[in-house]
Motif scaffolding. Sequence first.
Motif, PDB file in Angstrom:
ATOM      1  N   ARG A 115       0.754  -1.526  -0.058  1.00 58.41           N
ATOM      2  CA  ARG A 115       0.108  -0.158  -0.022  1.00 58.41           C
ATOM      3  C   ARG A 115       0.668   1.086   0.024  1.00 58.41           C
ATOM      4  NH1 ARG A 115      -1.824  -2.967   4.593  1.00 58.41           N
ATOM      5  NH2 ARG A 115      -1.253  -0.744   6.108  1.00 58.41           N
ATOM      6  N   PRO A 116       0.409   2.778  -0.285  1.00 60.05           N
ATOM      7  CA  PRO A 116       0.947   3.496  -0.232  1.00 60.05           C
ATOM      8  C   PRO A 116       1.532   4.121   0.570  1.00 60.05           C
ATOM      9  CG  PRO A 116      -1.274   4.120  -1.607  1.00 60.05           C
ATOM     10  CD  PRO A 116      -0.691   2.858  -0.909  1.00 60.05           C
ATOM     11  N   ASP A 117       1.204   3.557   1.783  1.00 60.56           N
ATOM     12  CA  ASP A 117       1.477   4.380   2.824  1.00 60.56           C
ATOM     13  C   ASP A 117       2.790   3.096   3.531  1.00 60.56           C
ATOM     14  OD1 ASP A 117      -0.632   1.866   3.555  1.00 60.56           O
ATOM     15  OD2 ASP A 117      -0.836   2.320   5.547  1.00 60.56           O
ATOM     16  N   GLU A 118       3.461   1.611   2.966  1.00 62.83           N
ATOM     17  CA  GLU A 118       4.139   0.879   3.742  1.00 62.83           C
ATOM     18  C   GLU A 118       5.354   1.233   3.051  1.00 62.83           C
ATOM     19  OE1 GLU A 118       1.320  -2.746   4.578  1.00 62.83           O
ATOM     20  OE2 GLU A 118       1.804  -2.658   2.321  1.00 62.83           O
ATOM     21  N   PHE A 119       5.810   2.414   2.614  1.00 65.98           N
ATOM     22  CA  PHE A 119       6.909   2.708   3.247  1.00 65.98           C
ATOM     23  C   PHE A 119       8.333   2.058   2.470  1.00 65.98           C
ATOM     24  CE2 PHE A 119      11.037   4.895   2.248  1.00 65.98           C
ATOM     25  CZ  PHE A 119      10.891   5.424   1.039  1.00 65.98           C
ATOM     26  N   THR A 120       8.317   1.357   3.983  1.00 69.05           N
ATOM     27  CA  THR A 120       9.061   0.726   4.542  1.00 69.05           C
ATOM     28  C   THR A 120       9.272  -0.622   3.754  1.00 69.05           C
ATOM     29  OG1 THR A 120       9.277   2.056   6.644  1.00 69.05           O
ATOM     30  CG2 THR A 120       9.945  -0.700   6.303  1.00 69.05           C
ATOM     31  N   LYS A 121       7.796  -0.980   3.778  1.00 75.73           N
ATOM     32  CA  LYS A 121       7.970  -2.217   2.623  1.00 75.73           C
ATOM     33  C   LYS A 121       8.728  -2.190   0.838  1.00 75.73           C
ATOM     34  CE  LYS A 121       4.688  -6.137   1.752  1.00 75.73           C
ATOM     35  NZ  LYS A 121       3.136  -6.005   1.728  1.00 75.73           N
ATOM     36  N   ARG A 122       8.125  -1.069   0.957  1.00 76.32           N
ATOM     37  CA  ARG A 122       8.483  -1.043  -0.320  1.00 76.32           C
ATOM     38  C   ARG A 122       9.236  -0.730  -0.954  1.00 76.32           C
ATOM     39  NH1 ARG A 122       5.710   2.746  -2.345  1.00 76.32           N
ATOM     40  NH2 ARG A 122       5.344   3.819  -0.550  1.00 76.32           N
ATOM     41  N   ASN A 123      10.110   0.175  -0.160  1.00 76.58           N
ATOM     42  CA  ASN A 123      11.541   0.998  -0.371  1.00 76.58           C
ATOM     43  C   ASN A 123      12.515  -1.171   0.163  1.00 76.58           C
ATOM     44  OD1 ASN A 123      13.615   2.028  -0.551  1.00 76.58           O
ATOM     45  ND2 ASN A 123      13.868   2.763   1.758  1.00 76.58           N
ATOM     46  N   GLY A 124      12.304  -1.755   1.419  1.00 77.08           N
ATOM     47  CA  GLY A 124      13.011  -2.948   1.210  1.00 77.08           C
ATOM     48  C   GLY A 124      12.805  -4.257  -0.027  1.00 77.08           C
ATOM     49  N   LEU A 125      11.520  -4.066  -0.534  1.00 78.82           N
ATOM     50  CA  LEU A 125      11.840  -5.193  -1.263  1.00 78.82           C
ATOM     51  C   LEU A 125      12.056  -4.820  -3.234  1.00 78.82           C
ATOM     52  CD1 LEU A 125       8.177  -6.593  -0.970  1.00 78.82           C
ATOM     53  CD2 LEU A 125       9.993  -7.648  -0.724  1.00 78.82           C
ATOM     54  N   ALA A 126      11.781  -3.505  -2.623  1.00 80.87           N
ATOM     55  CA  ALA A 126      13.071  -2.739  -3.705  1.00 80.87           C
ATOM     56  C   ALA A 126      14.391  -2.492  -4.072  1.00 80.87           C
ATOM     57  CB  ALA A 126      12.084  -1.489  -3.941  1.00 80.87           C
TER      58      ALA A 126
END
Length: 137
Positions: free
Chosen positions: A58-69
């Motif tokens: 989700r847009p508010d899950e920056f840490t998750k998106r950042n880590g996976l990317a």
Amino acid sequence: MNHLKALLVKFVVIALVLFIVLTLIFKVPFMDTLWISLATTVLAYLLGDLGIFKMAGRPDEFTKRNGLAAVADLLLSFLVIWLMARSLTGDDDNMFWPAALSALAITGGEWLFFHKFVDREVFNRPGKDLAGERSRR
């Protein structure tokens, strides 16, 4: 227009890292470094930033998106740099460590700075500034 700005920023950072590591340290010809920089920029932006980073949560899950990317950036950058450097230089044996070092440096920049920039400037999402405070746009 924001995509072009992001691509330009990404290209400059990748080209600088690869110039230092590949050209200055490991003596890869400058034009080969530019081609590798261009390919890494385009593929990493399309797959890593517009694909994985934007869609990994989700847009508010920056840490998750950042880590996976960041993990995807590390693997993709390494493979592109390693395979292209081997192909362009003809040096099949000595391109592993330059590619690994370059990929680590690029991934660090992506994880610490670039994904925040993309979130704010391309996806128009308010994010945390460098001090950790929520920014409002």
